[in-house]
Design an enzyme around this catalytic site. Structure first.
Site, short mmCIF file in Angstrom:
data_model
loop_
_atom_site.label_atom_id
_atom_site.label_comp_id
_atom_site.label_asym_id
_atom_site.label_seq_id
_atom_site.Cartn_x
_atom_site.Cartn_y
_atom_site.Cartn_z
N TYR A 86 -51.24 32.57 -61.38
CA TYR A 86 -52.33 31.91 -60.66
C TYR A 86 -51.83 30.81 -59.74
O TYR A 86 -50.64 30.48 -59.71
CB TYR A 86 -53.34 31.36 -61.66
CG TYR A 86 -52.81 30.33 -62.65
CD1 TYR A 86 -51.84 30.66 -63.59
CD2 TYR A 86 -53.31 29.03 -62.65
CE1 TYR A 86 -51.39 29.73 -64.50
CE2 TYR A 86 -52.85 28.08 -63.56
CZ TYR A 86 -51.89 28.44 -64.48
OH TYR A 86 -51.42 27.52 -65.38
N ASP A 88 -51.93 27.03 -59.16
CA ASP A 88 -52.23 25.80 -59.88
C ASP A 88 -51.93 24.63 -58.94
O ASP A 88 -50.78 24.45 -58.54
CB ASP A 88 -51.37 25.71 -61.13
CG ASP A 88 -51.78 24.53 -62.00
OD1 ASP A 88 -52.90 24.04 -61.84
OD2 ASP A 88 -50.97 24.12 -62.84
N GLU A 93 -48.09 29.70 -60.16
CA GLU A 93 -47.65 29.44 -61.54
C GLU A 93 -47.69 30.71 -62.37
O GLU A 93 -48.64 31.49 -62.28
CB GLU A 93 -48.53 28.35 -62.18
CG GLU A 93 -48.21 28.14 -63.66
CD GLU A 93 -48.65 26.79 -64.22
OE1 GLU A 93 -48.89 25.86 -63.41
OE2 GLU A 93 -48.76 26.68 -65.44
N SER A 95 -47.58 31.78 -66.31
CA SER A 95 -47.56 31.37 -67.72
C SER A 95 -47.24 32.59 -68.55
O SER A 95 -48.00 33.56 -68.53
CB SER A 95 -48.94 30.86 -68.16
OG SER A 95 -49.22 29.65 -67.55
N HIS A 150 -43.53 23.84 -68.21
CA HIS A 150 -44.02 23.38 -69.51
C HIS A 150 -43.76 24.41 -70.60
O HIS A 150 -43.99 25.60 -70.39
CB HIS A 150 -45.52 23.09 -69.43
CG HIS A 150 -45.89 22.05 -68.41
ND1 HIS A 150 -47.19 21.76 -68.05
CD2 HIS A 150 -45.12 21.20 -67.66
CE1 HIS A 150 -47.20 20.81 -67.13
NE2 HIS A 150 -45.97 20.45 -66.88
N ARG A 236 -51.32 23.27 -80.31
CA ARG A 236 -50.37 23.79 -79.31
C ARG A 236 -49.64 22.57 -78.76
O ARG A 236 -50.23 21.75 -78.07
CB ARG A 236 -51.10 24.52 -78.19
CG ARG A 236 -50.18 24.93 -77.03
CD ARG A 236 -50.94 25.67 -75.95
NE ARG A 236 -51.93 24.86 -75.27
CZ ARG A 236 -51.88 24.49 -73.99
NH1 ARG A 236 -50.87 24.88 -73.24
NH2 ARG A 236 -52.82 23.75 -73.46
#
Lengths: 496, 65
Positions: A86, A88, A93, A95, A150, A236
Site C-alpha cells: 500500500y 503509506d 510499503e 507489510s 518496522h 503485538r
C-alpha cells in the site's frame, strides 16, 4: 509464559523518479502499486490517469479508515501471499504476512523486495518517456527525513509492558552492531561533528526511550497497542528502531535474536542480573557512531560496557535458556541451535575484526565499499560520491544495486523467494487470507489483518474474524478451501 | 644426542617452512582480497550515478514514519 513468536517486517521504501526529481511521491507510489496489481493479477482498466485511484475499486482494500493516519492510505492491496502492499504517507510499503519463525519472516521480507522489483518493472509502461520509478530499501534521505522498517512480534499480553521496556532496551541499543545498515555521516543536528560513518541508518532520529510516536520524537520502544488479534491474550510488539536490511544475515540475526530475547522476557529469564543503560538514547547514538565497536556506555550500576559485552550477556543467558527450555517459541531445537550459533559466531568475528563480516553484515559491507572508494580516489568523508554510494547501496534495481555487488552471502534459496511472492506461509492465519484472496477474490469485499469480509451477492456482508494468528493455517483450512466451490460454500463450511 | 639435535633441527626447519608457507598463503590471500576489492571498486565506478552531487541532492523523501 513465552508464546510463539509470530513475526513479520513492514518496510517503507524510498521512491524517486529518474528524469523528474520533483514528482509527487504519493502519486508515483500509487502508480507503482497499481502497476504491480494490474500486472500480477492481470486486471486491466485501472485508471492510471488519476492521482487518487481510490480505495475500494477492486474490493481489495482494508476496512474503513479508523484514524487520521489511515486516511492517507490511497492505495491498499492485499496479496495472495498474505502480505499488504500500500501507499503509506508518501512511500510504498510492503507489510509481510504473519510468519511462524525468524527464517520465514526473512523469506517474506525478501519476497517483498521481489514484489517491489516487479512493481518497478511493471510501472515502466505507465511512465512518460524518459522517466523511471526507482525504489530504495533504506531509511533516510540524508537530509533529516527518515522512514521506517518496522518489525512486529507476537507477545503474551500478561507480561507487563514496563518489564519489556526495562529488559529489552539494552538489547535494542546494542543490536545495531549486527543489524545496522550503515550510513555515511550524520543527520543528527546535535552532533558534535566528526562523524564519518555510522552503524545505523536510524539512530540519528531517536529522541525518546518510550513512546507512541513514530514520525517525530521517535522512541526506542514504541508503545503502539494495536494487536490485530485477541487483545485479551496477545500483544503485538511494534518495533520501529530497526534499519531496512539488504543482507539476509543482518535481517535474520535481527529477527532471530529479538525473538529469543522476547521469549526470555516472557519466561522471566532476564529478571535477575539485569543490565540497565544510564542514558539509552545517547548510548544508541554513541554505539552507532563507532565502527570500531570499542566505545563504552555507562550502566546504572556504574559499569562501562561495550555494545559487544552487552550482546554477549544476552547471548550467554539465551544459551542457558536454550539448554533448559529449547526455546520452541522461536523454532525447532535444530533451528534455534543454528541461530544461536550464528549469533555467537557473529559476535566472535565482530570482536576479532568487524571487516571479516564484509560479506555478511550490511554496515560492514557498506563501510568496505565506501572506505575502499575513498582511498582509491583520495576523497574526504564529505565527498558527494561517498554519499551516493551510501544511497545506491540500497537501490533495489539489480543493474544498479551496490549491495548486490558487495557479494553478500545468502541464507535463502531464490526459488523459495519466488514462491513466497505468491504463496502464503502455511503456519499462520496468513494462509487463510492469501488462499481466500486467490480463490474467492471476487467475493471478498475487504480484508484486514484480523478479518475477511465476504460479499456473496445476496446476503449482507459476512465477516470472518481471525483473532488468533495461529488459526486459519494450512492444516486447519486447506481441505475446506479446496473442497469449496464458492465463497458461500466456504462460509457454510466455516459455520460463519 | 646427535640424533636429538638432528630431530630438533628437522623440526625447526619444518616449522620455519610451515611459517614461510603460512606467510606466503597470507600474502596471497591479502593480494586476492585487494584484487577483489579493486574489481569491486571498478564496478562501482561503472554503475555509480554519474552526477553524484545532483543524485544526492535530488533524493528527498518526506512523510515517513
Amino acid at each position: 509464559m513465552a508464546i510463539a513468536k509470530v513475526c513479520g517486517i513492514e518496510t517503507e521504501y524510498g521512491i524517486s523518479v529518474l528524469g523528474s526529481p520533483d514528482a509527487n511521491p504519493i502519486s508515483i507510489s500509487s502508480v507503482l502499486i497499481n502497476a504491480y496489481v494490474s500486472e500480477v493479477a492481470g486486471r486491466v482498466g485501472w485508471d492510471f490517469e488519476t492521482e487518487s485511484p481510490g480505495n475500494d475499486a477492486r474490493g481489495f482494500s482494508f476496512e474503513a479508515p479508523v484514524n487520521a493516519e489511515m486516511e492517507t492510505h490511497l492505495v491498499n492491496t492485499v496479496l495472495t501471499n498474505g502480505a499488504r502492499l500500500y501507499v503509506d504517507h508518501a512511500h510504498p510499503e510492503y507489510s509481510s504476512p504473519e510468519c511462524i519463525s525468524p527464517k520465514q519472516a526473512l523469506l517474506y521480507d525478501k519476497a517483498g523486495e521481489e514484489v517491489l522489483k516487479r512493481a518497478m518493472k511493471a510501472s515502466r509502461r505507465f511512465m512518460p518517456p524518459g522517466q523511471e520509478i526507482v525504489v530504495y530499501k533504506n531509511n533516510s534521505d540524508r537530509k533529516g527525513n527518515s522512514y521506517g522498517c518496522h518489525e512486529n512480534y507476537m507477545m503474551d499480553r500478561a507480561v507487563p509492558f514496563a518489564k519489556i521496556v526495562k529488559q529489552l532496551t539494552p538489547f535494542f541499543v546494542t543490536r545495531q552492531i549486527f543489524c545496522g545498515a550503515g550510513k555515511v555521516g550524520t543527520e543528527f543536528l546535535g552532533s558534535q561533528g566528526g562523524v564519518s560513518f555510522q552503524l545505523s541508518q536510524r539512530a540519528d532520529f531517536f529522541e525518546e526511550e518510550v513512546g507512541l510516536e513514530t514520525t517525530l520524537k521517535r522512541p526506542i520502544i514504541n508503545t503502539r497497542d494495536e494487536p490485530h488479534a485477541d487483545a485479551t491474550r496477545f500483544r503485538r510488539l511494534h518495533v520501529i528502531l530497526g534499519d531496512a536490511n539488504l543482507s539476509e544475515f543482518s535481517t535474520f540475526l535481527k529477527l532471530a535474536s529479538t525473538a529469543v530475547v522476547l521469549s526470555m522476557i516472557e519466561d522471566g529469564v532476564l529478571d535477575d542480573g539485569e543490565i540497565q543503560i544510564l542514558s539509552p538514547v545517547q548510548a544508541l547514538k554513541k554505539v552507532s557512531c563507532d565502527p570500531t565497536l570499542k566505545v563504552t556506555i555507562d550502566t546504572t550500576d556504574g559499569r562501562s560496557m561495550t555494545a559487544l559485552e552487552i550482546q554477549w550477556s544476552y547471548l550467554d543467558m539465551a544459551k542457558k535458556y536454550y539448554e533448559r527450555d529449547g526455546i520452541p517459541t522461536v523454532g525447532t531445537s535444530e533451528e534455534v541451535a543454528e541461530l544461536l550459533s550464528l549469533w555467537e559466531d557473529t559476535l566472535c568475528k565482530l570482536e576479532e575484526n568487524p571487516m571479516i563480516l564484509k560479506q555478511r553484515l550490511d554496515w560492514v559491507a557498506k563501510l568496505n565499499l565506501v572506505q575502499g572508494y575513498k582511498e582509491r580516489h583520495s576523497l574526504s568523508w564529505d565527498d558527494p560520491k561517498l554519499a551516493a554510494i551510501d544511497l545506491q547501496y540500497h537501490d533495489i534495481r539489480p543493474e544498479k544495486s551496490l549491495a548486490l555487488r558487495a557479494g553478500l552471502e545468502t541464507l535463502l534459496d531464490s526459488k523459495d523467494v519466488g514462491m513466497a511472492v505468491f504463496e502464503p506461509p502455511k503456519e499462520t492465519r496468513a494462509y487463510f487470507r492469501g488462499k481466500c484472496l486467490e480463490k474467492f477474490g471476487e467475493s471478498i469485499a475487504a480484508a484486514n489483518w484480523d478479518s475477511l469480509i465476504f460479499d456473496t451477492g445476496k446476503d449482507p456482508l459476512r465477516r470472518v474474524p481471525m483473532m488468533d494468528p495461529l488459526k486459519g493455517t494450512f492444516s486447519h483450512v486447506d481441505g475446506l478451501i479446496q473442497s469449496s466451490n464458492s465463497a458461500l460454500e466456504l462460509l457454510e463450511g466455516l459455520g460463519a | 644426542m646427535a640424533e636429538r639435535e638432528q630431530k630438533k633441527k628437522t623440526q625447526t626447519q619444518r616449522e620455519s617452512e610451515e611459517l614461510r608457507e603460512d606467510v606466503q598463503a597470507k600474502n596471497e590471500s591479502a593480494e586476492k582480497l585487494k584484487a577483489d576489492l579493486d574489481d569491486l571498486l571498478d564496478e562501482i565506478d561503472e554503475v555509480l550515478e554519474e552526477n553524484a552531487e545532483e543524485f544526492v541532492r535530488n533524493y528527498v523523501q518526506k512523510g515517513g514514519q
